[in-house]
Scaffold this active site. Structure first.
Site, PDB file in Angstrom:
ATOM      1  N   TRP A  94       0.843  -1.212   0.000  1.00 27.53           N
ATOM      2  CA  TRP A  94       0.000   0.000   0.000  1.00 27.53           C
ATOM      3  C   TRP A  94       0.875   1.256   0.000  1.00 27.53           C
ATOM      4  CZ3 TRP A  94      -0.181   3.919   3.682  1.00 27.53           C
ATOM      5  CH2 TRP A  94      -1.233   4.823   3.574  1.00 27.53           C
ATOM      6  N   HIS A  95       2.042   1.169   0.641  1.00 22.93           N
ATOM      7  CA  HIS A  95       2.901   2.352   0.723  1.00 22.93           C
ATOM      8  C   HIS A  95       3.500   2.727  -0.620  1.00 22.93           C
ATOM      9  CE1 HIS A  95       2.668   1.495   5.010  1.00 22.93           C
ATOM     10  NE2 HIS A  95       3.016   2.751   5.186  1.00 22.93           N
ATOM     11  N   GLY A  96       3.653   1.767  -1.495  1.00 22.28           N
ATOM     12  CA  GLY A  96       4.204   2.095  -2.800  1.00 22.28           C
ATOM     13  C   GLY A  96       4.387   0.850  -3.623  1.00 22.28           C
TER      14      GLY A  96
ATOM     15  N   PHE B 298       2.484   8.415  -0.912  1.00 21.94           N
ATOM     16  CA  PHE B 298       1.693   7.180  -0.821  1.00 21.94           C
ATOM     17  C   PHE B 298       0.244   7.466  -1.147  1.00 21.94           C
ATOM     18  CE2 PHE B 298       5.018   6.502   2.631  1.00 21.94           C
ATOM     19  CZ  PHE B 298       5.935   6.066   1.698  1.00 21.94           C
TER      20      PHE B 298
END
Lengths: 485, 413
Positions: free
Chosen positions: A321-323, A485
């Site tokens: 989800w962060h990248g 993000f």
């Protein structure tokens, strides 16, 4: 528009004045328009995305609530979740998928694929998409959908939390919009204090550390193992002060309109184990992951093996989800494995009373905090490094305490030979001070400072923060880390 | 129908709670009081702000430092020539002297051209004193500000001649968003009075806001003084507590130095850039990608604005009896090819016209017969031998055109 910009310093007071000088019924509209202006200040065209998703999810929630049977509800929920995730995947993961596919094709001797268009990641998309999924899922679980469209639109676009959270829950937030807002001296003071504190954390601590950290992570091969430990510690504090600084400004800004936004951090580096860390770090994300991923997967009410699988899967997806990059995925996987390791250790500890006594002693607790902190720091190396290969190489150097070369001579620490910029020599003072401050904050965290602290101290505190921000804010400040993000 | 809920809540709250009791507002009042107090002390002359006390030492700082210290020590004999220009003039200055004197030249500390001095003295038989304000990235607006700053230091600092090396980049640089974005502008704000151009120089709302804030707050206006104190005490702590050695010279790996150059305010130590006499053939570096970006988008607004500053400079010089010689600096054909179509001719015509209207001489040294490619270190900067050649040609042309009749002043077309 960045929180740490002059533009925001003008924007916020204007919205504040308009909000409180208008009648109750207009306030939600004022905040909604302000939020859309805030969003458009970056790339105006993306307003269509946020409005489009808002309208779609608003009606999908009614479709879910109005469906005659469970099957119908599930169908509309699937439409909502898949639609939101596809939107997120298109903007955030298209390059990642394409690169992965290209690598596979290349290994089979086929030509690489190329996306026919450029994709720009809209700011805040990961946050508002998660809020929409939470909303429709909770409606599916039996909550009533929001009737007021402006209130719902504002829930998703509320400018203080629009770009990097905290990820809100509509059950907490919508009633606040619908009730008459009230401005008190206390909420005004707390709001402004939080904004000042957040800016202090961002521009005076995180931004200075950012420069230092960039120096080490951009060419780690030049530094010794000991140097790399210092860079990793510095990043641990940078990301904490950057993100918690952002959250403070977000919460403080919301407070000025009489709204409460959930906290996101609770002295995370004082956690005595990794599970506790995730109760203290990015709380709104970890609770979201728990409620909308871990529990639907079966949570911990399944067999041990499935429970471990759920933990690893949840954290790996949380990392992604962060990248859209392998090193984020590895970071998530690493935390999943740490959580599994913690579970196993807990089970073992309970069966060994002697070990339990040692761990529960004050020295044992101190050692646990230190160990947890270092486990987290190792994770940050994956998070911050450009690629997971570089991260692994860095960790190898850190654990073998490899020397560095200074003018051809082997040295155990290159950092002590660098005198420019000043952050390099001063880092040996800054990091211990930050660690002690973090520890002291833990000691006073249970005390209601509002009541205990003399008035002149509070005035001095506000004055000092305003003075420091006025004088020491740099002309150029890097964006908040979590904006990407 | 209006209900009690419809009433603005601020009114209700203000009745029951006084915002004067807010500790944030009280803290803000303290800040305003401090600001007013400092303003009073500053106006009364109790706060001696010194432009030579800086938190970061940019090239313009080193230049001003030597110039002001010279002026103070009255070493500055009547200044005959001021050499102005961007890095094009700068590379010629340092390279020229490195070859001529066969000695390395420290870019941070070398501000007088020995080669030019000797060439002029030889031709004229009179002593010549020069000082170079040739600085990397110097736009025409910067040249105007620097010249204004020189004149404000008093009669002894007024140059008889101003030789200003210009090139198209000085009028059109995509990498510079506005007049206020250069380090020269930022530093010179502390040295000279820029009130007359401050408003027009700031084009974006943020810049205007910043100007407004600096007028409103004395503390904000004098941030550099506090930053200086911060760096001074940080250095003190580093030395005393952490045992750091020399902090005036830079010891850092090149990638950190480069990163600082991009992300931090310009800060140059005197051990960093040394131009050495050449040994063997000098390398040629292709810098076309940098200039492709600089020439990327022609902005008539920026060009006209910079041309306006050239006019101001010429008029200021005229009013102060300083002769201006504009020198169109040599460029390579490769660099000229990167400019937007028709730009170079437009630039040259407009500068030529402006020089004619204001009684300035324009020497066109952009001639590939005079400066073939072997005199260049990249597309625009001369190498050390090119630097020497530049000053020889310049002095030749100066004395040739001095004897020639001045061109008639014609109205602009």
């Amino acid at each position: 528009m960045l929180f740490n910009s002059l533009n925001y310093a003008v924007f916020l007071p204007i919205v504040f004045a308009l909000f409180w000088l208008s009648k109750d019924k207009w306030r939600v509209w004022i905040l909604l328009i302000a939020s859309y202006i805030f969003y458009m200040s970056w790339k105006p065209a993306f307003i269509l995305l946020i409005i489009g998703l808002t309208v779609a999810n608003y009606y999908l929630a009614f479709a879910i609530a109005g469906a005659p049977d469970q099957k119908g509800k599930k169908k509309w929920l699937t439409v909502s979740v898949v639609g939101n995730l596809l939107t997120l995947a298109f903007f955030k993961y298209a390059y990642f998928f394409n690169d992965t596919l290209s690598a596979i094709l290349k290994s089979c001797g086929q030509p690489a694929t190329k996306l026919p268009f450029d994709i720009v990641l809209p700011l805040g998309i990961s946050f508002f998409v998660f809020e929409f999924i939470h909303y429709t899922t909770d409606v599916y679980r039996g909550h009533q959908p929001i009737r007021s469209f402006p209130a719902f639109a504002l829930f998703a676009s509320f400018f203080p939390t629009q770009i990097a959270g905290p990820i809100k829950r509509f059950q907490d937030f919508i009633p606040q919009f619908l009730a008459p807002a009230k401005l008190t001296v206390k909420s005004f003071d707390n709001g402004i204090s939080l904004i000042l504190l957040g800016l202090f954390k961002k521009v005076l601590i995180a931004d200075n550390l950012s420069f230092f950290v960039q120096g080490g992570f951009s060419q780690p091969e030049l530094f010794s193992g000991l140097d790399l430990w210092i860079f990793a510690y510095a990043f641990a504090f940078q990301i904490y002060f950057d993100f918690s600084g952002y959250t403070d400004v977000a919460r403080g800004s919301a407070m000025l309109f009489g709204y409460k936004v959930p906290i996101n951090f609770n002295l995370p580096y004082l956690a005595a184990n990794i599970a506790e860390f995730w109760h203290r770090w990015h709380i709104s994300l970890s609770t979201w992951l728990r409620d909308y991923l871990f529990i639907p997967l079966g949570g911990s009410r399944v067999s041990k093996l499935l429970n471990y699988r759920n933990l690893i899967l949840t954290m790996t997806l949380g990392g992604l989800w962060h990248g859209a990059a392998m090193h984020f995925l590895v970071w998530g996987l690493y935390h999943g494995l740490l959580l599994v390791g913690h579970k196993l250790f807990q089970a073992g500890k309970d069966s060994l009373p002697a070990l339990k006594n040692i761990i529960d002693s004050s020295m044992g607790k101190f050692a646990s905090v230190l160990l947890t902190f270092h486990a987290v720091v190792i994770g940050w190396v994956f998070f911050r490094a450009e690629t997971s290969t570089i991260a692994l190489e860095m960790l190898k150097r850190m654990f073998t305490l490899s020397p560095a070369l200074d003018n051809g001579e082997k040295v155990s620490m290159l950092l002590t030979h660098i005198n420019y910029p000043l952050i390099y020599p001063t880092i040996f003072l800054i990091l211990p001070v930050l660690a002690v401050m973090h520890y002291l904050s833990g000691l006073v965290s249970g005390i209601d400072l509002n009541k205990k602290v003399p008035r002149f101290c509070k005035i001095g505190y506000a004055f000092a923060l305003m003075f420091l921000i006025l004088v020491f804010s740099p002309d150029k400040s890097p964006r908040f880390i979590y904006f990407q993000f | 129908m209006q209900t009690s809920i419809d009433k603005p809540k601020l009114d209700d709250d203000m009745k029951s709670e006084s915002f004067a009791a807010s500790f944030v507002i009280q803290g803000f009042v303290c800040l305003v009081v401090l600001d007013l107090l400092l303003r009073f002390l500053g106006t009364a002359g109790y706060l001696g702000f010194n432009p030579l006390r800086v938190s970061h030492r940019s090239w313009v700082y080193w230049n001003e430092r030597e110039f002001l210290l010279d002026a103070k020590a009255s070493k500055q004999k009547p200044l005959n020539t001021a050499l102005f220009g961007s890095s094009l003039m700068m590379s010629a200055l340092h390279g020229g002297d490195a070859v001529y004197l066969n000695k390395p030249q420290n870019v941070t500390l070398h501000h007088k051209s020995q080669l030019f001095k000797d060439l002029v003295e030889k031709r004229s038989g009179k002593s010549d004193n020069n000082f170079a304000f040739a600085l990397g990235g110097e736009m025409v607006s910067d040249a105007y500000i620097l010249f204004k700053g020189m004149l404000e230091q008093g009669q002894g600092c007024r140059p008889e001649k101003l030789i200003y090396g210009i090139a198209p980049r000085d009028f059109m640089d995509h990498a510079l968003p506005s007049v206020t974005s250069t380090e020269i502008y930022r530093y010179m704000r502390r040295v000279t009075d820029l009130a007359e151009i401050e408003k027009q120089a700031r084009t974006s709302p943020t810049e205007k806001l910043e100007l407004w804030l600096s007028k409103l707050s004395y503390i904000y206006q004098h941030r550099e003084e506090f930053l200086y104190l911060q760096s001074r005490y940080a250095k003190f702590i580093c030395r005393k507590l952490l045992g750091a050695g020399d902090l005036d010279l830079v010891h850092a790996p090149m990638h950190i130095r480069k990163q600082a150059f991009l992300e931090l305010p310009e800060d140059s130590a005197p051990n960093e850039v040394i131009v050495t006499p050449p040994v063997g053939p000098e390398p040629y570096v292709d810098n076309s990608s940098e200039y492709r970006n600089r020439y990327r988008k022609y902005r008539e607004y920026q060009f006209a604005e910079q041309l306006g500053y050239l006019e101001k400079l010429l008029q200021l010089a005229k009013a102060n009896n300083t002769e201006v010689i504009l020198v169109n600096m040599p460029l390579t054909q490769a660099n000229m090819n990167l400019m937007p179509s028709g730009f170079y001719q437009n630039y040259y015509n407009r500068v030529e016209n402006l020089a004619r209207l204001n009684g300035a001489r324009l020497l066109d040294l952009n001639d590939q017969k005079l400066f073939p490619i072997e005199y260049f270190g990249d597309g625009v900067h001369m190498n050390t031998r090119g630097g020497k050649r530049f000053f020889e040609v310049l002095v030749d042309k100066l004395f040739q055109t001095e004897k020639a009749p001045r061109p008639e002043i014609k109205p602009a077309t």
